[in-house]
Write a protein that holds these residues in place. Sequence first.
Motif, PDB file in Angstrom:
ATOM      1  N   ILE A 189       0.841  -1.204   0.000  1.00  0.00           N
ATOM      2  CA  ILE A 189       0.000   0.000   0.000  1.00  0.00           C
ATOM      3  C   ILE A 189       0.877   1.256   0.000  1.00  0.00           C
ATOM      4  N   ARG A 190       1.929   1.256   0.814  1.00  0.00           N
ATOM      5  CA  ARG A 190       2.816   2.433   0.875  1.00  0.00           C
ATOM      6  C   ARG A 190       3.623   2.599  -0.413  1.00  0.00           C
ATOM      7  N   GLU A 191       3.890   1.489  -1.087  1.00  0.00           N
ATOM      8  CA  GLU A 191       4.614   1.569  -2.353  1.00  0.00           C
ATOM      9  C   GLU A 191       3.765   2.298  -3.405  1.00  0.00           C
ATOM     10  N   ILE A 192       2.473   2.044  -3.399  1.00  0.00           N
ATOM     11  CA  ILE A 192       1.576   2.649  -4.386  1.00  0.00           C
ATOM     12  C   ILE A 192       1.116   4.040  -3.956  1.00  0.00           C
ATOM     13  N   TYR A 193       0.871   4.199  -2.661  1.00  0.00           N
ATOM     14  CA  TYR A 193       0.396   5.485  -2.125  1.00  0.00           C
ATOM     15  C   TYR A 193       1.461   6.055  -1.195  1.00  0.00           C
ATOM     16  N   ALA A 194       2.472   6.710  -1.776  1.00  0.00           N
ATOM     17  CA  ALA A 194       3.626   7.136  -0.989  1.00  0.00           C
ATOM     18  C   ALA A 194       3.250   8.124   0.108  1.00  0.00           C
ATOM     19  N   ASP A 195       2.410   9.089  -0.210  1.00  0.00           N
ATOM     20  CA  ASP A 195       2.132  10.162   0.752  1.00  0.00           C
ATOM     21  C   ASP A 195       0.674  10.261   1.170  1.00  0.00           C
ATOM     22  N   GLU A 196      -0.177   9.436   0.592  1.00  0.00           N
ATOM     23  CA  GLU A 196      -1.606   9.578   0.885  1.00  0.00           C
ATOM     24  C   GLU A 196      -2.000   8.845   2.151  1.00  0.00           C
ATOM     25  N   ARG A 197      -3.067   9.332   2.764  1.00  0.00           N
ATOM     26  CA  ARG A 197      -3.646   8.627   3.900  1.00  0.00           C
ATOM     27  C   ARG A 197      -4.463   7.455   3.376  1.00  0.00           C
ATOM     28  N   VAL A 198      -4.174   6.279   3.849  1.00  0.00           N
ATOM     29  CA  VAL A 198      -4.936   5.094   3.483  1.00  0.00           C
ATOM     30  C   VAL A 198      -5.318   4.373   4.772  1.00  0.00           C
ATOM     31  N   TYR A 199      -6.582   4.082   4.949  1.00  0.00           N
ATOM     32  CA  TYR A 199      -7.051   3.373   6.135  1.00  0.00           C
ATOM     33  C   TYR A 199      -7.692   2.051   5.748  1.00  0.00           C
ATOM     34  N   THR A 200      -7.601   1.083   6.662  1.00  0.00           N
ATOM     35  CA  THR A 200      -8.208  -0.233   6.415  1.00  0.00           C
ATOM     36  C   THR A 200      -9.162  -0.639   7.522  1.00  0.00           C
ATOM     37  N   PHE A 201      -9.209   0.145   8.601  1.00  0.00           N
ATOM     38  CA  PHE A 201     -10.025  -0.184   9.772  1.00  0.00           C
ATOM     39  C   PHE A 201     -10.626   1.093  10.350  1.00  0.00           C
ATOM     40  N   TRP A 202     -11.895   1.014  10.667  1.00  0.00           N
ATOM     41  CA  TRP A 202     -12.610   2.124  11.317  1.00  0.00           C
ATOM     42  C   TRP A 202     -13.440   1.493  12.419  1.00  0.00           C
ATOM     43  N   ASP A 203     -13.160   1.828  13.678  1.00  0.00           N
ATOM     44  CA  ASP A 203     -13.872   1.140  14.754  1.00  0.00           C
ATOM     45  C   ASP A 203     -15.347   1.551  14.792  1.00  0.00           C
ATOM     46  N   TYR A 204     -16.120   0.786  15.544  1.00  0.00           N
ATOM     47  CA  TYR A 204     -17.573   1.000  15.563  1.00  0.00           C
ATOM     48  C   TYR A 204     -17.972   2.200  16.424  1.00  0.00           C
ATOM     49  N   PHE A 205     -17.020   2.758  17.162  1.00  0.00           N
ATOM     50  CA  PHE A 205     -17.338   3.818  18.111  1.00  0.00           C
ATOM     51  C   PHE A 205     -17.367   5.194  17.446  1.00  0.00           C
ATOM     52  N   ARG A 206     -18.086   6.081  18.058  1.00  0.00           N
ATOM     53  CA  ARG A 206     -18.005   7.518  17.793  1.00  0.00           C
ATOM     54  C   ARG A 206     -18.087   7.890  16.305  1.00  0.00           C
ATOM     55  N   HIS A 207     -18.883   7.142  15.556  1.00  0.00           N
ATOM     56  CA  HIS A 207     -19.061   7.475  14.135  1.00  0.00           C
ATOM     57  C   HIS A 207     -17.734   7.579  13.381  1.00  0.00           C
ATOM     58  N   HIS A 208     -16.822   6.697  13.701  1.00  0.00           N
ATOM     59  CA  HIS A 208     -15.512   6.784  13.079  1.00  0.00           C
ATOM     60  C   HIS A 208     -15.533   6.473  11.582  1.00  0.00           C
ATOM     61  N   TRP A 209     -16.432   5.594  11.166  1.00  0.00           N
ATOM     62  CA  TRP A 209     -16.536   5.338   9.725  1.00  0.00           C
ATOM     63  C   TRP A 209     -17.095   6.562   9.001  1.00  0.00           C
ATOM     64  N   GLN A 210     -18.165   7.106   9.541  1.00  0.00           N
ATOM     65  CA  GLN A 210     -18.828   8.242   8.901  1.00  0.00           C
ATOM     66  C   GLN A 210     -17.901   9.460   8.810  1.00  0.00           C
ATOM     67  N   THR A 211     -16.945   9.558   9.712  1.00  0.00           N
ATOM     68  CA  THR A 211     -16.019  10.704   9.704  1.00  0.00           C
ATOM     69  C   THR A 211     -14.647  10.325   9.139  1.00  0.00           C
ATOM     70  N   ASN A 212     -14.558   9.127   8.564  1.00  0.00           N
ATOM     71  CA  ASN A 212     -13.298   8.606   8.019  1.00  0.00           C
ATOM     72  C   ASN A 212     -12.145   8.709   9.025  1.00  0.00           C
ATOM     73  N   SER A 213     -12.427   8.354  10.265  1.00  0.00           N
ATOM     74  CA  SER A 213     -11.399   8.320  11.309  1.00  0.00           C
ATOM     75  C   SER A 213     -10.870   6.895  11.389  1.00  0.00           C
ATOM     76  N   GLY A 214      -9.899   6.600  10.514  1.00  0.00           N
ATOM     77  CA  GLY A 214      -9.451   5.221  10.351  1.00  0.00           C
ATOM     78  C   GLY A 214      -8.014   4.982  10.738  1.00  0.00           C
ATOM     79  N   LEU A 215      -7.648   3.698  10.672  1.00  0.00           N
ATOM     80  CA  LEU A 215      -6.284   3.249  10.942  1.00  0.00           C
ATOM     81  C   LEU A 215      -5.862   2.326   9.802  1.00  0.00           C
ATOM     82  N   ARG A 216      -4.578   2.311   9.478  1.00  0.00           N
ATOM     83  CA  ARG A 216      -4.054   1.337   8.503  1.00  0.00           C
ATOM     84  C   ARG A 216      -3.340   0.247   9.287  1.00  0.00           C
TER      85      ARG A 216
END
Length: 269
Positions: A189-216
Amino acid sequence: MKIATFNINGIRSRLSGLLEWLERESPDIACLQELKAPNDRFPAAELEKAGYGAVWQGQASWNGVAILGKGVEPVVARRALPGFEDDTHARYLEAAVNGLLVACLYLPNGNPQPGPKFDYKLAWFDCFVAHAKTLIDSEHPVVLAGDYNVVPTDEDIYNTRSWLKDALLQPESRERYAALIEQGWTDAIREIYADERVYTFWDYFRHHWQTNSGLRIDHLLLNRALAPKLRDAGVDTWVRDLPQASDHAPTWIELELQGRRSATSKTKH
DNA sequence: ATGCCTAACTAAGTTAGA
């Protein structure tokens, strides 16, 4: 050839979403984690009907890993991490699929830290790093795909503030991930997206998916033989938006392998 | 410092996830 890793977070309760994803994205190889099902409740028949062969290592309630192959039966190479054969958790599966060696891993979460769960995570990680060292220079193409439960850098999370004490961000976790990169593994993922934010997980709390508050935290690492074949990578974020979605989204790579046409990009209408 | 949300197991409440 498209290879994906997806923490399904309960294969029984999310089977319809899994089948929808397989139908739409058609990965050639899919690594699944957190089956949360014993071996006799793995939905092999449904996957077969969808065109996928499968091997799996499950257990009741928690953990569990599987490797799917489109139109092929993966050939199991290992059902446990070398050095951790007595692991009571089903967290590692290695198989040969379409000429590749595919490792599917579900690295321990490690929370709360400090404590025995964090110690277990680090011990497991040390064993994994040692095993990876035996594969980095293999002449055979190798991919290490799974839920690493590590946020590699502060660029891989929306905001560190509420996660500073979390096992996923600790220096001890990050050092071990960095040791893999130091060995020569390519973080696709880092090879293809050198500087971009990329997330693969968004927890179920606090509307994290809806606000794109994610983790890679879901990663695909390629050894030296495979890295030059990398053409594209991405995250199927639409899957995270399905009803009863997993808190992870499928993360994938596209490879150009000699003598093999890419089924995903060349045969689709 | 904890809950927030979700599932498994089991039958209301705990354990685990990350």
